[in-house]
Design an enzyme around this catalytic site. Structure first.
Site, PDB file in Angstrom:
ATOM      1  N   ASP A  86      11.316   7.491   1.573  1.00 32.22           N
ATOM      2  CA  ASP A  86      12.555   9.018   1.342  1.00 32.22           C
ATOM      3  C   ASP A  86      11.031  10.188   0.388  1.00 32.22           C
ATOM      4  OD1 ASP A  86      13.490  10.995   0.286  1.00 32.22           O
ATOM      5  OD2 ASP A  86      15.274   9.643  -0.904  1.00 32.22           O
ATOM      6  N   LYS A 125      13.444  21.164  -0.533  1.00 27.51           N
ATOM      7  CA  LYS A 125      11.932  21.077  -1.207  1.00 27.51           C
ATOM      8  C   LYS A 125      10.790  21.154  -0.965  1.00 27.51           C
ATOM      9  CE  LYS A 125      15.060  17.113  -3.046  1.00 27.51           C
ATOM     10  NZ  LYS A 125      16.662  17.574  -3.658  1.00 27.51           N
ATOM     11  N   GLN A 149      11.040  13.846  -2.784  1.00 33.21           N
ATOM     12  CA  GLN A 149      10.228  14.402  -4.124  1.00 33.21           C
ATOM     13  C   GLN A 149       8.437  14.113  -3.957  1.00 33.21           C
ATOM     14  OE1 GLN A 149      11.677  15.611  -6.412  1.00 33.21           O
ATOM     15  NE2 GLN A 149      13.528  15.944  -5.873  1.00 33.21           N
ATOM     16  N   CYS A 186      22.272  11.704  -9.595  1.00 30.23           N
ATOM     17  CA  CYS A 186      22.500  10.929  -8.040  1.00 30.23           C
ATOM     18  C   CYS A 186      21.647   9.621  -8.141  1.00 30.23           C
ATOM     19  CB  CYS A 186      21.939  12.082  -6.994  1.00 30.23           C
ATOM     20  SG  CYS A 186      22.986  13.187  -6.723  1.00 30.23           S
ATOM     21  N   HIS A 207      18.134   7.415  -4.740  1.00 30.93           N
ATOM     22  CA  HIS A 207      18.755   8.423  -4.852  1.00 30.93           C
ATOM     23  C   HIS A 207      20.129   7.922  -4.110  1.00 30.93           C
ATOM     24  CE1 HIS A 207      20.817  12.356  -3.397  1.00 30.93           C
ATOM     25  NE2 HIS A 207      20.308  13.074  -4.633  1.00 30.93           N
TER      26      HIS A 207
HETATM   27  N1  PMP Z   1      16.482  11.564  -2.251  1.00 27.02           N
HETATM   28  C1  PMP Z   1      15.212  11.710  -3.215  1.00 27.02           C
HETATM   29  C2  PMP Z   1      14.788  10.688  -4.400  1.00 27.02           C
HETATM   30  C3  PMP Z   1      15.809  12.751  -3.833  1.00 27.02           C
HETATM   31  O1  PMP Z   1      15.353  13.211  -5.384  1.00 27.02           O
HETATM   32  C4  PMP Z   1      17.243  13.658  -2.924  1.00 27.02           C
HETATM   33  C5  PMP Z   1      17.362  14.689  -3.658  1.00 27.02           C
HETATM   34  N2  PMP Z   1      17.790  15.632  -4.880  1.00 27.02           N
HETATM   35  C6  PMP Z   1      17.906  13.205  -2.162  1.00 27.02           C
HETATM   36  C7  PMP Z   1      16.973  12.266  -1.601  1.00 27.02           C
HETATM   37  C8  PMP Z   1      18.857  14.009  -0.838  1.00 27.02           C
HETATM   38  O2  PMP Z   1      18.288  15.074  -0.949  1.00 27.02           O
HETATM   39  P1  PMP Z   1      19.191  16.288  -0.036  1.00 27.02           P
HETATM   40  O3  PMP Z   1      20.365  16.308  -0.418  1.00 27.02           O
HETATM   41  O4  PMP Z   1      17.984  17.269   0.439  1.00 27.02           O
HETATM   42  O5  PMP Z   1      19.968  15.724   1.432  1.00 27.02           O
END
Ligand code: PMP
Length: 418
Positions: free
Chosen positions: A212, A238, A215, A376, A135
């Protein structure tokens, strides 16, 4: 329900998704004249009534600022806030709750480590490895600190199925690699990364590892000690909790040695114009009034998740993904993006001749909520040579009927668009 669905339902330990769905009031509504089918769980999960109640109870009864009040409400708010931290520590099996830092979410957790640890440890020529399916929030913070320090950020290759190339990763490791920062599950593809191998190999070469968990956290139990990661980050929203709250777990000696990320109230011990001393963990990293209701809501979400049979919930999600994948193979012109053997809860695809956002709109008109776009993960989309995908992402409250509704809606949309 199709035969396959019936068959898998038998094999999913009898997880009652229909009943669990009733705990989530938002799911019980019509959208554009159809009962809502919510398949955008990778973007954010919905909140059970228990979480909504915990937040509203806090504001109705306990709201106060934490740690510095001399009255009963402040004591209550502080106790609940710190109990929430302990609840998270227990959930992750962290050795101590002072290793749990509140953040705004995954993004802020990674920025904190990149800025604080990276800013004080990286030097010119040092290397940070991320995967090609990260991401943006696990790429850009490292690029920002690399720009300041002269370190480089390099991508671990991912093959066309969306599987991380472990051999290539192993070959990339040398003594200049200081940090490996990868997701546990890819949000764009659903690939599950071999983090046990990644952590072991990185440590053998003296590199630290940030995982991270954005997910992964909603899908199976996480044990940061068994995992042996150095940092672990996730977002409350999440995990069926509120937006605006997240968690950074870190190894204590690393957190102790890191400089503060932001300055302000709460993170200090003493302040004077001759010099300021900093507070202990975790407060050193928590400048300003925190998201108290968010922390309490997140603890309620964890209680909710732990009240379910997590193994059965995971088996149910796995069966949903298998069923959806099977159905996807039958759709003319549909190409799955991300076909790794180890996958979790995400079905990403493109339809020949159709822009993902047009498809998303037609699905929404039929009450089916999916995400479209680059998720993203632009470098990954560049690798596949596509502008984006349509992504259906599942949670344990989704049913086989939801999958049927997705494919019925897709069929209609396809007839209109192709
Ligand atoms: N890393 C991953 C793998 C994600 O899926 C996401 C959210 N789509 C993020 C980071 C960022 O998370 P947040 O917007 O809640 O900070």
């Amino acid at each position: 329900m199709a035969d396959l669905a019936a068959e898998t339902a038998v094999h999913n330990h009898g997880f009652d998704a229909e009943r669990v769905k009733q705990d989530f009031p938002i799911l019980n509504q019509q959208v554009n004249g159809h009962p809502l089918v919510y398949l955008d769980n990778a973007a954010t999960t919905q909140k059970p009534q228990a979480v909504i109640d915990a937040i509203s109870h806090y504001y109705q009864h306990d709201n106060s600022n934490v740690h510095r009040g001399a009255h009963s409400l402040a004591d209550r708010a502080t106790a609940k806030f710190e109990q929430a931290r302990q609840r998270v520590a227990q959930f992750l099996n962290a050795p101590a709750s002072r290793q749990i830092l509140w953040t705004r979410g995954t993004t802020e957790g990674i920025n904190l480590v990149a800025s604080s640890w990276g800013g004080s440890n990286l030097n010119a020529g040092d290397r940070v490895l991320v995967s090609a399916m990260e991401h943006h929030s696990n790429i850009v913070p490292w690029q920002m600190v690399a720009e300041k320090t002269g370190a480089t950020v390099e991508a671990i290759p991912v093959d066309d199925t969306g599987t991380l190339d472990l051999q290539a990763f192993s070959d990339m490791l040398d003594e200049r690699v200081r940090m490996v920062s990868v997701n546990q599950v890819s949000n764009a593809l659903g690939s599950i990364n071999p983090i046990a191998d990644i952590i072991r190999l990185a440590h053998e070469h003296g590199a630290l590892v940030l995982i991270d968990g954005a997910q992964a956290i909603a899908h199976w139990p996480v044990d940061v000690q068994a995992m042996d990661c150095d940092f672990y980050v996730f977002s409350g929203h999440k995990l069926f909790g509120p937006t605006g709250i997240g968690v950074l777990y870190g190894r204590e000696e690393l957190l102790n040695a890191m400089p503060p990320y932001q300055g302000g109230g709460e993170m200090i011990e003493t302040v004077s114009f001759d010099g300021t001393t900093y507070n202990q963990l975790p407060y050193k990293f928590e400048a300003g009034t925190p998201d108290i209701a968010g922390a309490i809501g997140l603890a309620a979400a964890i209680d909710y998740v732990d009240s379910l049979d997590r193994a059965a919930a995971a088996a149910h999600e796995h069966a949903l993904l298998a069923y959806a994948t099977e159905k996807a193979h039958e759709v003319p012109g549909l190409k799955l993006i991300g076909t790794a053997t180890e996958k979790c809860a995400v079905l990403s695809f493109v339809l020949e001749g159709v822009h993902p956002s047009d498809l998303g709109m037609l699905l929404d008109q039929q009450g089916v909520a999916v995400r479209t776009g680059h998720h993203c993960a632009q470098p990954l989309m560049q690798q596949y040579g596509i502008p984006g995908t349509v992504r259906a992402s599942f949670s344990f409250y989704n049913t086989f009927e939801d999958v049927d509704r997705l494919f019925a809606a897709l069929d209609k949309a396809r007839q209109l668009l192709t």
